[in-house]
Design a protein around this motif. Structure first.
Motif, PDB file in Angstrom:
ATOM      1  N   VAL A   1       0.825  -1.203   0.000  1.00  0.00           N
ATOM      2  CA  VAL A   1       0.000   0.000   0.000  1.00  0.00           C
ATOM      3  C   VAL A   1       0.863   1.259   0.000  1.00  0.00           C
ATOM      4  O   VAL A   1       0.609   2.209  -0.753  1.00  0.00           O
ATOM      5  CB  VAL A   1      -0.937   0.001   1.232  1.00  0.00           C
ATOM      6  CG1 VAL A   1      -1.638   1.360   1.374  1.00  0.00           C
ATOM      7  CG2 VAL A   1      -1.968  -1.111   1.120  1.00  0.00           C
ATOM      8  N   ILE A   2       1.898   1.266   0.848  1.00  0.00           N
ATOM      9  CA  ILE A   2       2.796   2.428   0.914  1.00  0.00           C
ATOM     10  C   ILE A   2       3.520   2.632  -0.417  1.00  0.00           C
ATOM     11  O   ILE A   2       3.668   3.766  -0.893  1.00  0.00           O
ATOM     12  CB  ILE A   2       3.822   2.256   2.057  1.00  0.00           C
ATOM     13  CG1 ILE A   2       3.103   2.296   3.411  1.00  0.00           C
ATOM     14  CG2 ILE A   2       4.894   3.342   2.002  1.00  0.00           C
ATOM     15  CD1 ILE A   2       4.005   2.001   4.597  1.00  0.00           C
ATOM     16  N   SER A   3       3.963   1.529  -1.030  1.00  0.00           N
ATOM     17  CA  SER A   3       4.668   1.613  -2.314  1.00  0.00           C
ATOM     18  C   SER A   3       3.769   2.201  -3.396  1.00  0.00           C
ATOM     19  O   SER A   3       4.183   3.069  -4.166  1.00  0.00           O
ATOM     20  CB  SER A   3       5.160   0.218  -2.740  1.00  0.00           C
ATOM     21  OG  SER A   3       6.070  -0.308  -1.803  1.00  0.00           O
ATOM     22  N   ILE A   4       2.524   1.729  -3.442  1.00  0.00           N
ATOM     23  CA  ILE A   4       1.571   2.239  -4.435  1.00  0.00           C
ATOM     24  C   ILE A   4       1.311   3.719  -4.199  1.00  0.00           C
ATOM     25  O   ILE A   4       1.251   4.516  -5.147  1.00  0.00           O
ATOM     26  CB  ILE A   4       0.246   1.446  -4.374  1.00  0.00           C
ATOM     27  CG1 ILE A   4       0.478   0.004  -4.838  1.00  0.00           C
ATOM     28  CG2 ILE A   4      -0.829   2.119  -5.226  1.00  0.00           C
ATOM     29  CD1 ILE A   4      -0.726  -0.895  -4.678  1.00  0.00           C
ATOM     30  N   TYR A   5       1.192   4.092  -2.922  1.00  0.00           N
ATOM     31  CA  TYR A   5       0.951   5.498  -2.580  1.00  0.00           C
ATOM     32  C   TYR A   5       2.083   6.391  -3.083  1.00  0.00           C
ATOM     33  O   TYR A   5       1.844   7.441  -3.699  1.00  0.00           O
ATOM     34  CB  TYR A   5       0.808   5.636  -1.068  1.00  0.00           C
ATOM     35  CG  TYR A   5       0.837   7.080  -0.586  1.00  0.00           C
ATOM     36  CD1 TYR A   5      -0.270   7.900  -0.724  1.00  0.00           C
ATOM     37  CD2 TYR A   5       2.004   7.612  -0.010  1.00  0.00           C
ATOM     38  CE1 TYR A   5      -0.245   9.225  -0.291  1.00  0.00           C
ATOM     39  CE2 TYR A   5       2.038   8.928   0.425  1.00  0.00           C
ATOM     40  CZ  TYR A   5       0.913   9.725   0.276  1.00  0.00           C
ATOM     41  OH  TYR A   5       0.955  11.036   0.691  1.00  0.00           O
ATOM     42  N   TRP A   6       3.332   5.976  -2.851  1.00  0.00           N
ATOM     43  CA  TRP A   6       4.473   6.788  -3.257  1.00  0.00           C
ATOM     44  C   TRP A   6       4.613   6.840  -4.775  1.00  0.00           C
ATOM     45  O   TRP A   6       4.990   7.875  -5.336  1.00  0.00           O
ATOM     46  CB  TRP A   6       5.759   6.258  -2.628  1.00  0.00           C
ATOM     47  CG  TRP A   6       5.910   6.662  -1.191  1.00  0.00           C
ATOM     48  CD1 TRP A   6       5.844   5.868  -0.090  1.00  0.00           C
ATOM     49  CD2 TRP A   6       6.114   7.998  -0.703  1.00  0.00           C
ATOM     50  NE1 TRP A   6       5.994   6.601   1.061  1.00  0.00           N
ATOM     51  CE2 TRP A   6       6.172   7.910   0.724  1.00  0.00           C
ATOM     52  CE3 TRP A   6       6.273   9.245  -1.316  1.00  0.00           C
ATOM     53  CZ2 TRP A   6       6.361   9.023   1.526  1.00  0.00           C
ATOM     54  CZ3 TRP A   6       6.469  10.355  -0.491  1.00  0.00           C
ATOM     55  CH2 TRP A   6       6.516  10.238   0.890  1.00  0.00           C
ATOM     56  N   ILE A   7       4.297   5.751  -5.452  1.00  0.00           N
ATOM     57  CA  ILE A   7       4.361   5.736  -6.919  1.00  0.00           C
ATOM     58  C   ILE A   7       3.338   6.706  -7.501  1.00  0.00           C
ATOM     59  O   ILE A   7       3.648   7.505  -8.401  1.00  0.00           O
ATOM     60  CB  ILE A   7       4.120   4.309  -7.466  1.00  0.00           C
ATOM     61  CG1 ILE A   7       5.305   3.413  -7.115  1.00  0.00           C
ATOM     62  CG2 ILE A   7       3.907   4.343  -8.982  1.00  0.00           C
ATOM     63  CD1 ILE A   7       5.075   1.947  -7.458  1.00  0.00           C
ATOM     64  N   VAL A   8       2.109   6.634  -6.981  1.00  0.00           N
ATOM     65  CA  VAL A   8       1.039   7.526  -7.450  1.00  0.00           C
ATOM     66  C   VAL A   8       1.389   8.980  -7.140  1.00  0.00           C
ATOM     67  O   VAL A   8       1.211   9.867  -7.987  1.00  0.00           O
ATOM     68  CB  VAL A   8      -0.307   7.156  -6.790  1.00  0.00           C
ATOM     69  CG1 VAL A   8      -1.373   8.207  -7.118  1.00  0.00           C
ATOM     70  CG2 VAL A   8      -0.762   5.783  -7.256  1.00  0.00           C
TER      71      VAL A   8
ATOM     72  N   ARG B   1       4.391  10.279  -6.762  1.00  0.00           N
ATOM     73  CA  ARG B   1       5.501  10.711  -7.598  1.00  0.00           C
ATOM     74  C   ARG B   1       5.018  11.062  -9.007  1.00  0.00           C
ATOM     75  O   ARG B   1       5.401  12.083  -9.575  1.00  0.00           O
ATOM     76  CB  ARG B   1       6.561   9.607  -7.672  1.00  0.00           C
ATOM     77  CG  ARG B   1       7.801  10.008  -8.470  1.00  0.00           C
ATOM     78  CD  ARG B   1       8.753   8.832  -8.602  1.00  0.00           C
ATOM     79  NE  ARG B   1       9.201   8.366  -7.306  1.00  0.00           N
ATOM     80  CZ  ARG B   1       9.949   7.285  -7.138  1.00  0.00           C
ATOM     81  NH1 ARG B   1      10.300   6.548  -8.182  1.00  0.00           N
ATOM     82  NH2 ARG B   1      10.342   6.923  -5.924  1.00  0.00           N
ATOM     83  N   LYS B   2       4.145  10.200  -9.554  1.00  0.00           N
ATOM     84  CA  LYS B   2       3.625  10.454 -10.905  1.00  0.00           C
ATOM     85  C   LYS B   2       2.760  11.700 -10.936  1.00  0.00           C
ATOM     86  O   LYS B   2       2.796  12.465 -11.899  1.00  0.00           O
ATOM     87  CB  LYS B   2       2.826   9.245 -11.383  1.00  0.00           C
ATOM     88  CG  LYS B   2       3.707   8.030 -11.713  1.00  0.00           C
ATOM     89  CD  LYS B   2       2.881   6.915 -12.327  1.00  0.00           C
ATOM     90  CE  LYS B   2       3.785   5.744 -12.733  1.00  0.00           C
ATOM     91  NZ  LYS B   2       3.024   4.640 -13.343  1.00  0.00           N
ATOM     92  N   THR B   3       1.995  11.918  -9.872  1.00  0.00           N
ATOM     93  CA  THR B   3       1.149  13.115  -9.797  1.00  0.00           C
ATOM     94  C   THR B   3       2.006  14.372  -9.740  1.00  0.00           C
ATOM     95  O   THR B   3       1.716  15.363 -10.396  1.00  0.00           O
ATOM     96  CB  THR B   3       0.244  13.060  -8.541  1.00  0.00           C
ATOM     97  OG1 THR B   3      -0.566  11.877  -8.585  1.00  0.00           O
ATOM     98  CG2 THR B   3      -0.647  14.283  -8.476  1.00  0.00           C
ATOM     99  N   THR B   4       3.085  14.312  -8.958  1.00  0.00           N
ATOM    100  CA  THR B   4       3.998  15.453  -8.847  1.00  0.00           C
ATOM    101  C   THR B   4       4.665  15.764 -10.177  1.00  0.00           C
ATOM    102  O   THR B   4       4.788  16.924 -10.578  1.00  0.00           O
ATOM    103  CB  THR B   4       5.091  15.171  -7.784  1.00  0.00           C
ATOM    104  OG1 THR B   4       4.463  14.899  -6.523  1.00  0.00           O
ATOM    105  CG2 THR B   4       6.007  16.367  -7.635  1.00  0.00           C
TER     106      THR B   4
END
Length: 203
Positions: free
Chosen positions: A186-193, A195-198
């Motif tokens: 869950v944390i990994s998915i959160y950071w990936i999303v 990062r892509k949003t940023t």
């Protein structure tokens, strides 16, 4: 093996716990899932004190993890995989295990060193990719210590609560490990999303 662990803890006390936990990292068949709960049970009998059991277990765990770090740093990924495939059967380690740990480490960064200490099957070898990736020694020791404290405290407390049934800890570890893996996902998915949003907002 259980009888040997019991004898060492009864004979050497905290030093025995530190020694066993160091060996647990170097020789995987020696399970921390037995060492620390047994030590927790010894606390209920008044033979040991909880805080010192956790301290001894943590020190031993970090000391045992450090040689793997230096081996990974010295050998690099390719050489480590070759050596693991050739001699790893003595330590239940293969080149695939090394590669899997490296990929897992790269996907999580330094925090993988701490979180990896909480996951059976990964915790013993997470130091290898930390060394292979040239992680500085001080952060490695800090993150390893943080993860080890949590793991050792959990197992010791479990043994304290279970008492004479400390050996049943394995039954409770599976859902705990599953929870940790799901949390990491869950944390990994959160950071990936995130990062892509940023990155999208910067365009």
């Amino acid at each position: 093996m259980l009888e040997s662990i019991v004898n060492i803890i009864n004979s050497l006390g905290y030093l025995g716990i530190a020694l066993l936990m160091a060996l647990e990292n170097l020789v995987p068949p020696i399970p921390s899932e037995v060492i620390m709960p047994l030590s927790g049970f010894a606390v209920t009998q008044g033979k040991l004190q909880f805080i010192y059991v956790v301290l001894a277990g943590t020190i031993g765990s970090v000391l045992g993890a450090t040689p793997w770090y230096f081996l990974g740093k010295s050998w690099g990924l390719r050489r480590t995989r070759k050596i693991a495939d050739r001699y790893g059967k003595w330590l239940t380690l293969s080149g695939k295990d090394v590669q899997k740990a490296k990929i897992w480490f790269d996907g999580k960064g330094y925090i993988a060193t701490a979180v990896g200490r909480l996951i059976p099957g990964i915790r013993t070898y997470i130091s290898l990719p930390a060394g292979i990736s040239k992680m500085p020694l001080l952060p490695f020791l800090i993150y390893s210590t943080a993860g080890s404290i949590i793991w050792v405290s959990f197992l010791t407390y479990a043994g304290y609560i279970l008492g004479e049934n400390y050996h049943k800890i394995g039954t409770y570890l599976k859902p705990f490990s599953t929870f940790i893996l799901i949390l990491i996902l869950v944390i990994s998915i959160y950071w990936i999303v995130k990062r892509k949003t940023t990155e999208s907002n910067k365009r």
